[in-house]
Scaffold this motif. Structure first.
Motif, PDB file in Angstrom:
ATOM      1  N   PHE A   1       0.668  -1.337   0.147  1.00 17.53           N
ATOM      2  CA  PHE A   1      -0.045   0.040  -0.187  1.00 17.53           C
ATOM      3  C   PHE A   1       0.721   1.168   0.117  1.00 17.53           C
ATOM      4  O   PHE A   1       0.485   2.037  -0.666  1.00 17.53           O
ATOM      5  N   ILE A   2       2.024   1.235   0.714  1.00 17.29           N
ATOM      6  CA  ILE A   2       2.721   2.493   0.949  1.00 17.29           C
ATOM      7  C   ILE A   2       3.571   2.623  -0.475  1.00 17.29           C
ATOM      8  O   ILE A   2       3.685   3.938  -0.986  1.00 17.29           O
ATOM      9  N   PHE A   3       3.837   1.521  -1.042  1.00 18.96           N
ATOM     10  CA  PHE A   3       4.615   1.743  -2.418  1.00 18.96           C
ATOM     11  C   PHE A   3       3.609   2.292  -3.393  1.00 18.96           C
ATOM     12  O   PHE A   3       4.341   2.786  -4.103  1.00 18.96           O
ATOM     13  N   MET A   4       2.449   1.843  -3.507  1.00 12.50           N
ATOM     14  CA  MET A   4       1.515   2.257  -4.409  1.00 12.50           C
ATOM     15  C   MET A   4       1.408   3.689  -4.073  1.00 12.50           C
ATOM     16  O   MET A   4       1.075   4.553  -5.128  1.00 12.50           O
ATOM     17  N   LEU A   5       1.296   4.189  -2.791  1.00 10.25           N
ATOM     18  CA  LEU A   5       1.130   5.631  -2.594  1.00 10.25           C
ATOM     19  C   LEU A   5       2.341   6.448  -3.091  1.00 10.25           C
ATOM     20  O   LEU A   5       2.194   7.648  -3.727  1.00 10.25           O
ATOM     21  N   PHE A   6       3.560   5.954  -3.087  1.00 13.88           N
ATOM     22  CA  PHE A   6       4.639   6.462  -3.710  1.00 13.88           C
ATOM     23  C   PHE A   6       4.640   6.699  -5.312  1.00 13.88           C
ATOM     24  O   PHE A   6       4.856   7.530  -6.004  1.00 13.88           O
ATOM     25  N   VAL A   7       4.240   5.486  -5.907  1.00  9.18           N
ATOM     26  CA  VAL A   7       3.927   5.575  -7.294  1.00  9.18           C
ATOM     27  C   VAL A   7       2.834   6.511  -7.787  1.00  9.18           C
ATOM     28  O   VAL A   7       2.849   7.036  -8.608  1.00  9.18           O
ATOM     29  N   SER A   8       1.724   6.488  -6.936  1.00 13.60           N
ATOM     30  CA  SER A   8       0.602   7.377  -7.208  1.00 13.60           C
ATOM     31  C   SER A   8       0.980   8.883  -6.925  1.00 13.60           C
ATOM     32  O   SER A   8       0.699   9.735  -7.887  1.00 13.60           O
ATOM     33  N   ALA A   9       1.877   9.172  -6.270  1.00 13.16           N
ATOM     34  CA  ALA A   9       2.427  10.756  -5.979  1.00 13.16           C
ATOM     35  C   ALA A   9       2.990  11.202  -7.175  1.00 13.16           C
ATOM     36  O   ALA A   9       3.014  12.249  -7.482  1.00 13.16           O
ATOM     37  N   MET A  10       3.708  10.302  -8.118  1.00 13.59           N
ATOM     38  CA  MET A  10       4.166  10.472  -9.191  1.00 13.59           C
ATOM     39  C   MET A  10       3.550  11.444 -10.350  1.00 13.59           C
ATOM     40  O   MET A  10       4.008  12.049 -11.212  1.00 13.59           O
ATOM     41  N   VAL A  11       2.268  11.081 -10.281  1.00 11.27           N
ATOM     42  CA  VAL A  11       1.255  11.407 -11.412  1.00 11.27           C
ATOM     43  C   VAL A  11       0.517  12.555 -10.923  1.00 11.27           C
ATOM     44  O   VAL A  11      -0.258  13.096 -11.790  1.00 11.27           O
ATOM     45  N   ILE A  12       1.028  13.101  -9.686  1.00 15.61           N
ATOM     46  CA  ILE A  12       0.030  14.481  -9.293  1.00 15.61           C
ATOM     47  C   ILE A  12       0.948  15.565  -9.829  1.00 15.61           C
ATOM     48  O   ILE A  12       2.198  15.690  -9.523  1.00 15.61           O
ATOM     49  N   PRO A  13       0.510  16.498 -10.579  1.00 18.89           N
ATOM     50  CA  PRO A  13       1.023  17.732 -11.206  1.00 18.89           C
ATOM     51  C   PRO A  13       1.619  18.549  -9.883  1.00 18.89           C
ATOM     52  O   PRO A  13       0.677  18.792  -8.912  1.00 18.89           O
ATOM     53  N   PHE A  14       2.620  19.357  -9.984  1.00 18.35           N
ATOM     54  CA  PHE A  14       2.938  20.066  -9.172  1.00 18.35           C
ATOM     55  C   PHE A  14       2.210  21.209  -8.711  1.00 18.35           C
ATOM     56  O   PHE A  14       1.826  22.021  -7.950  1.00 18.35           O
ATOM     57  N   GLN A  15       1.698  21.820  -9.974  1.00 20.38           N
ATOM     58  CA  GLN A  15       0.718  22.992  -9.833  1.00 20.38           C
ATOM     59  C   GLN A  15      -0.383  22.772  -9.003  1.00 20.38           C
ATOM     60  O   GLN A  15      -1.018  23.719  -8.466  1.00 20.38           O
TER      61      GLN A  15
END
Length: 285
Positions: free
Chosen positions: A108-122
């Motif tokens: 679950f924590i690893f998937m959180l890391f992966v999900s955070a990659m697709v969040i735009p900085f803006q």
């Protein structure tokens, strides 16, 4: 055989075209750094009449009080070096723990890391500023317009991709190496830093390159967290001091951009063997 030569020739032509396209922006910066602002506006793609102008422009940039090259260079170097050091160590530790602890929480924590990659900085830049401001008021620790604040931000934004890359590499390390270390009485911390961490060197080179280029060249995050007129300025932010509402000093802007690129170019020229070897080793692993 003839068809093979034709394919090879086409590939070489495509390679030359791509090389020209990639190098064109850098060549334009170098060429226009040797011109006056008026010449840049009237003829931006022609060669300069006197290449000696480039040294005059560089000298004007370095001695310009608004740009303050050496302070900006030190700030960029400090932020980049400390951020990369922390990213490499913490991301390696996180990836190792997530791989070796085969639980639902680890996945679950690893998937959180992966999900955070697709969040735009803006999307998160305004909440980030408000959160850091409230944190500063609550704990009394200055997070905005400070080195520790922006380094902490880079650690968060760069951690997701770093953990993702290192996670896949750690999977290829035999678990028997760690078991042998534990049998010999090595602690978990000793096992990581003596056995696992040195084995991660090839992929860590890739992580350092990707994050290092991004952090050194980043403009948006430093401009938000440090401010355009703050006491701490990175090189990309300092370049904006030559851009006014009505006047843009193109000769100084491009010369300052060239000065900002020179350290990365020198680093690559000296470390290209290690960089390429690290990428090859990572691919083979």
């Amino acid at each position: 055989m003839k068809a093979q030569k034709i394919r090879t020739g086409i590939a070489e032509v495509i390679g030359v075209i791509l090389t020209i396209i990639i190098l064109a922006p850098f060549l334009l910066v170098v060429v226009n750094s040797a011109k006056s602002s008026a010449d840049i506006i009237t003829s931006p793609i022609t060669l300069p009449e006197h290449w000696g102008q480039i040294f005059t422009n560089l000298s004007n940039v370095i001695h310009n009080q608004n740009f303050n090259y050496w302070n900006s260079f030190f700030s960029s170097l400090l932020i980049t070096a400390v951020s990369l050091l922390l990213l490499t160590v913490f991301s390696s530790m996180a990836a190792w723990v997530l791989v070796r602890n085969k639980t639902k929480w680890s996945s679950f924590i690893f998937m959180l890391f992966v999900s955070a990659m697709v969040i735009p900085f803006q999307v998160v830049m305004l909440p980030l500023l408000s959160t850091f401001r409230e944190t500063s008021n609550f704990f009394g620790i200055q997070m905005l317009q400070s080195y520790k604040g922006i380094i902490f931000a880079y650690l968060g934004f760069g951690g997701s991709m770093s953990v993702f890359i290192l996670h896949g590499f750690v999977k290829g390390i035999p678990y028997e190496l760690e078991e042998a270390a534990w049998i010999d009485g090595c602690s978990p911390e000793g096992t990581f830093f003596r056995i696992i961490f040195p084995l991660l060197k090839p992929v860590q080179v890739t992580v350092l390159i990707l994050n290092g280029i991004w952090i050194w060249n980043d403009y948006l995050l430093p401009s938000l967290m440090l401010g355009l007129n703050g006491r701490i300025k990175t090189l990309p932010v300092a370049v904006s001091s030559f851009v006014g509402s009505y006047v843009k000093q193109w000769d100084l802007i491009l010369s300052a951009a060239l000065l900002a690129m020179i350290p990365i170019i020198i680093l690559f020229l000296f470390a290209q063997k290690q960089i390429i070897q690290g990428m090859v080793d990572g691919a083979i692993k």
